[in-house]
Design a protein around this motif. Structure first.
Motif, short mmCIF file in Angstrom:
data_model
loop_
_atom_site.label_atom_id
_atom_site.label_comp_id
_atom_site.label_asym_id
_atom_site.label_seq_id
_atom_site.Cartn_x
_atom_site.Cartn_y
_atom_site.Cartn_z
N GLY A 211 0.79 -1.22 0.00
CA GLY A 211 0.00 0.00 0.00
C GLY A 211 0.82 1.27 0.00
N ASN A 212 2.14 1.15 -0.30
CA ASN A 212 3.02 2.32 -0.28
C ASN A 212 2.94 3.05 1.05
OD1 ASN A 212 5.02 3.84 -1.56
ND2 ASN A 212 3.55 5.40 -2.20
N ALA A 213 3.01 2.27 2.13
CA ALA A 213 2.87 2.84 3.48
C ALA A 213 3.97 3.85 3.77
CB ALA A 213 2.92 1.71 4.51
N ALA A 214 3.63 4.83 4.59
CA ALA A 214 4.57 5.92 4.88
C ALA A 214 5.74 5.46 5.74
CB ALA A 214 3.84 7.07 5.57
N ASN A 215 5.60 4.31 6.39
CA ASN A 215 6.68 3.87 7.28
C ASN A 215 7.52 2.76 6.66
OD1 ASN A 215 4.42 2.11 7.50
ND2 ASN A 215 5.30 1.21 9.35
N CYS A 216 7.47 2.59 5.34
CA CYS A 216 8.27 1.55 4.70
C CYS A 216 9.74 1.95 4.67
CB CYS A 216 7.79 1.31 3.27
SG CYS A 216 6.27 0.33 3.17
N LEU A 217 10.61 0.96 4.90
CA LEU A 217 12.04 1.17 4.75
C LEU A 217 12.44 0.93 3.30
CD1 LEU A 217 13.27 -0.62 8.02
CD2 LEU A 217 12.74 1.81 7.66
N SER A 218 13.71 1.16 2.98
CA SER A 218 14.16 1.07 1.59
C SER A 218 14.19 -0.35 1.07
CB SER A 218 15.56 1.70 1.46
OG SER A 218 15.52 3.07 1.75
N LYS A 219 14.21 -1.33 1.95
CA LYS A 219 14.22 -2.73 1.53
C LYS A 219 13.82 -3.60 2.70
CE LYS A 219 17.85 -5.13 1.32
NZ LYS A 219 19.12 -5.80 0.97
N GLN A 220 13.67 -4.89 2.45
CA GLN A 220 13.41 -5.86 3.51
C GLN A 220 14.75 -6.31 4.06
OE1 GLN A 220 10.65 -7.65 0.31
NE2 GLN A 220 10.29 -8.87 2.14
N TYR A 221 15.08 -5.87 5.23
CA TYR A 221 16.38 -6.19 5.83
C TYR A 221 16.34 -7.57 6.47
CZ TYR A 221 17.60 -1.28 5.13
OH TYR A 221 17.87 -0.07 4.57
N ASP A 222 17.51 -8.22 6.47
CA ASP A 222 17.63 -9.53 7.09
C ASP A 222 18.81 -9.54 8.05
OD1 ASP A 222 19.87 -9.66 5.46
OD2 ASP A 222 18.88 -10.90 3.94
N GLN A 223 19.32 -10.73 8.37
CA GLN A 223 20.38 -10.85 9.38
C GLN A 223 21.69 -10.21 8.95
OE1 GLN A 223 18.31 -13.20 8.36
NE2 GLN A 223 17.82 -14.72 9.96
N ALA A 224 21.84 -9.85 7.69
CA ALA A 224 23.07 -9.18 7.24
C ALA A 224 23.11 -7.71 7.65
CB ALA A 224 23.20 -9.29 5.72
N ALA A 225 21.97 -7.17 8.08
CA ALA A 225 21.90 -5.75 8.44
C ALA A 225 22.43 -5.51 9.84
CB ALA A 225 20.46 -5.25 8.33
N GLN A 226 22.90 -4.29 10.06
CA GLN A 226 23.36 -3.85 11.37
C GLN A 226 22.61 -2.59 11.77
OE1 GLN A 226 27.71 -3.83 10.31
NE2 GLN A 226 27.89 -4.96 12.24
N ILE A 227 22.51 -2.39 13.08
CA ILE A 227 21.83 -1.20 13.62
C ILE A 227 22.85 -0.31 14.28
CG2 ILE A 227 20.17 -0.40 15.35
CD1 ILE A 227 18.45 -2.79 14.73
N TYR A 228 22.74 1.01 14.01
CA TYR A 228 23.68 1.99 14.52
C TYR A 228 22.93 3.14 15.19
CZ TYR A 228 26.74 -0.26 11.03
OH TYR A 228 27.45 -1.16 10.28
N ASN A 229 23.69 3.92 15.97
CA ASN A 229 23.17 5.15 16.60
C ASN A 229 23.72 6.36 15.87
OD1 ASN A 229 23.58 3.30 19.47
ND2 ASN A 229 21.60 4.21 19.01
N PRO A 230 22.90 7.11 15.13
CA PRO A 230 23.39 8.35 14.52
C PRO A 230 23.71 9.40 15.58
CG PRO A 230 21.33 7.62 13.50
CD PRO A 230 21.51 6.82 14.76
N TYR A 231 24.68 10.24 15.30
CA TYR A 231 25.03 11.32 16.23
C TYR A 231 25.17 12.63 15.48
CZ TYR A 231 29.87 10.67 14.60
OH TYR A 231 31.01 10.57 13.83
#
Length: 370
Positions: A211-231
């Motif tokens: 539905g082209n939702a407003a909260n969609c990310l750029s892709k479907q992330y999997d276990q290869a992705a990492q999470i960071y803290n922007p500063y």
């Protein structure tokens, strides 16, 4: 018969000689004590100034080297999913835009920092602890399944990246228990919230956004992705307590004093036009609030900083000092920085100039990878 009389007490002459010798001895001891005390004060002032200069250049150098890091991808591959139409975003665009990782300016007294002192703005990301993705996203609007949400709270801003694409988003909620997760909805309870799917990044995969939702990310992330803290760090000179010091402001948090005794900071930036080979072709002085344009800041690969450190105590030197500051000034004929003229005629503090050059290594690595 002659009577032999025995001497009783001291004569005036003997007393005067004894007093004179005692005074000479006391004067010598006082002079030794005074000299030792003076040497101790000067030595302590010199150590304080050295510590200030060394720690300041080391701290700033480390921050500069780590700037503009966005995981394993360049900034242009990172989409900012924060809602840029929200009033909170437009009121603090510098804070929420997470644009290019470096900027420098000279304060005019209205921007953070004392008038005529230079300041730095550094952006990038750091690690988010032990948070890891555990399951692939069924679609790009689904919440992120992770191993733990410890240390992550609602309204936190995070970046997720897998070396193909990256997204900056705001946490709108978390799930705990046996199946922890991170929500990235549009966000009615957080500011500015999330929006603008796929805005600002072009990925080569279908992001499967129902539905082209407003909260969609750029892709479907999997276990290869990492999470960071922007500063978003601002470094500048201030004196809220009447003593100049280097301060760091982290986002919207109150500024923190990093190192006292920093009287001034001057900066030059090294430009590599187009980030062609990672070599500096031009050094630019930061001599005004807009001395460095946004386009030029994107091509900065090195930063030369000159720190003027001052001892806390006055009356350390016999007369106001004359220095070569900043250090890249041509002082072959005479020192250009006279404390009596620049600061105060009665300032007999100890001043020292410390200079260091730091490379923005993430930009150099980007050049090498290209």
């Amino acid at each position: 018969m002659n009577v032999i009389s025995h001497q009783k007490g001291l004569s005036i002459v003997e007393l005067m000689i004894a007093l004179t010798l005692g005074l000479i001895l006391i004067a010598g001891l006082v002079q030794i004590f005074s000299g030792n005390q003076r040497s101790f004060i000067v030595g302590e002032a010199n150590m304080r100034v050295q510590e200030t200069g060394r720690m300041t250049t080391e701290f700033l150098g480390r921050a500069i080297r780590n700037a503009d890091y966005w995981g394993c991808i360049p900034r242009e591959n990172v989409a900012n999913k924060l809602d840029n139409t929200h009033p909170a975003y437009t009121a603090a665009e510098d804070l929420f835009s997470f644009s290019d990782g470096f900027m420098a300016y000279q304060s005019d007294g209205t921007t953070p920092g004392l008038d005529k002192t230079d300041a730095l703005i550094l952006r990038g990301v750091g690690g988010a602890g032990d948070v890891a993705i555990t399951d692939p996203m069924p679609n790009s609007s689904a919440n992120l399944k992770v191993n733990t949400v410890a240390g992550i709270s609602e309204s936190d801003i995070l970046l997720i990246s897998d070396c193909i694409a990256g997204d900056i988003f705001q946490v709108t909620g978390t799930q705990t228990g046996a199946n922890p997760g991170i929500n990235h909805n549009t966000g009615a309870s957080v500011k500015p919230g999330n929006g603008k799917p796929r805005d600002g990044v072009d990925v080569t995969v279908d992001n499967n956004c129902p539905g082209n939702a407003a909260n969609c990310l750029s892709k479907q992330y999997d276990q290869a992705a990492q999470i960071y803290n922007p500063y978003y760090y601002q470094f500048y000179i201030d004196d809220p307590s009447g003593s100049r010091a280097l301060f760091r402001k982290d986002g919207a948090d109150p500024a923190q004093e990093i190192m006292d005794g920093v009287w001034d900071l001057q900066i030059q930036v090294g430009i590599d036009a187009g980030l062609s080979n990672g070599e500096v072709t031009q050094w630019v002085d930061i001599d005004g609030p807009t001395a460095l344009s946004t386009s030029a800041a994107a091509n900065v690969v090195a930063v030369r900083m000159s720190v003027l450190a001052r001892s806390p105590e006055n009356n350390i030197v016999d007369a106001p000092m004359e220095l070569c500051y900043p250090s890249w000034t041509d002082c072959s004929s005479a020192p250009n920085y006279k404390v009596a003229d620049k600061i105060a005629s009665d300032s007999r503090h100890l001043y020292r100039v410390y200079t260091s050059t730091a490379t923005i290594r993430n930009r150099i690595l980007r050049v090498e990878q290209n």
